[in-house]
Design an enzyme around this catalytic site. Structure first.
Site, PDB file in Angstrom:
ATOM      1  CB  ALA A  50      35.727  63.495  86.685  1.00 50.58           C
ATOM      2  CB  SER A  54      32.221  58.404  83.649  1.00 53.96           C
ATOM      3  OG  SER A  54      31.991  58.462  85.048  1.00 53.96           O
ATOM      4  CB  ALA A  57      29.541  57.289  78.919  1.00 52.63           C
ATOM      5  CG  ASP A  98      24.916  63.267  82.761  1.00 53.12           C
ATOM      6  OD1 ASP A  98      24.895  64.356  82.159  1.00 53.12           O
ATOM      7  OD2 ASP A  98      25.484  63.108  83.852  1.00 53.12           O
TER       8      ASP A  98
END
Length: 282
Positions: A50, A54, A57, A98
């Site tokens: 999305a 993610s 993470a 990220d």
């Protein structure tokens, strides 16, 4: 190693095909783990595929979990470096932002130092494989960002490759767009520090328009943008690589009302808070 994704009812081993299995295998190989067999259960509060980081993470959580299980001490830089390698499996040529934010937390500005020198207000820097990460001081007051989900899957690598192809075909057309967007992160931080929220909202809208010109938006994201502004947002833009995923909307102090109005229109939304003070930066 066997990985259980509870939300999507998926089980992956390091010997399976696909990027998740490759990531699992890489982490298992790179960590000095004498124990080679275990079941790992993943529960994610971050939607998959999305544009919300993610995969980074997931990488950081997986690495930290296996280190803790084996009682091995790694510093944050070692964790970040391996998480970047995992990101490369998913995205090809990641920026590194990220995995860096997932590892260290806080507000972070990532840039090519040859094009965009780090501003004077950067607290400290960290060298990434391609760029420099600058850690920023926290905001005086954390702000809320409304995340609107289109529920349309997308692949970051394909979208990045598409933009690269556009640029290589006509650099004279796309270089000014990329150059202008390259200034937005530092400007946006200054707007937030100075609580110039209207200017920040305007810049979000400007950014979304430029991303449309890069052909990384889609009808769902554009409709979410239109609905967010109609519901009272001061600004909104797609997040991540585009092509689906999520739109972020800014409406300081009125996030609950914005979520309520967008929910009436059928959108799935939640609020994230940014700018909190953290203590684990380099």
């Amino acid at each position: 190693f066997v990985l259980h994704f509870k939300q999507v009812n998926m089980v992956v081993t390091e010997h399976d095909p696909g990027p998740i299995a490759k990531a699992l295998k890489l982490v298992a190989q790179e960590l000095p783990c004498p124990k080679k067999y275990c079941d790992i259960e993943l529960n994610s509060e971050i939607p998959f595929r999305a544009g919300l980081g993610s995969s980074a993470a997931f990488a950081v959580a997986l690495i930290k979990t296996l280190l803790a299980w084996h009682e091995i001490q790694w510093n944050a830089e070692q964790i970040n470096q391996l998480a970047y390698q995992v990101e490369a499996i998913f995205h090809g040529t990641p920026s590194g932002i990220d995995n860096t934010v997932a590892t260290y937390g806080g507000l972070c500005l990532v840039a090519d130092p040859h094009k965009y020198p780090m501003p004077s207000y950067v607290a400290c820097t960290l060298a990434l494989p391609k760029f420099i990460a600058g850690f920023l001081l926290p905001l005086a007051e954390p702000i809320g960002i409304v995340v609107i989900q289109t529920n349309k899957d997308r692949e970051t690598k394909k979208l990045v490759d598409h933009v690269r192809s556009l640029y290589n075909t006509n650099p004279a057309l796309y270089e000014p767009i990329l150059a202008e967007m390259g200034t937005f992160a530092s400007k946006g931080y200054e707007f937030l520090v100075n609580q110039n929220y209207r200017a920040f909202g305007d810049m979000l809208n400007q950014n979304h328009t430029l991303l449309q010109r890069l052909e990384v938006s889609c009808p769902e994201l554009d409709q979410a943008h239109k609905d967010a502004l109609a519901a009272g947002a001061w600004g909104a833009k797609l997040t991540g690589a585009g092509g689906g995923g999520c739109l972020i909307a800014f409406c300081p102090g009125h996030e609950s009302e914005l979520i309520q109005e967008l929910s009436r229109k059928g959108w799935s939304c939640f609020m994230a808070s940014i700018g909190k003070k953290l203590t684990n930066t380099p």
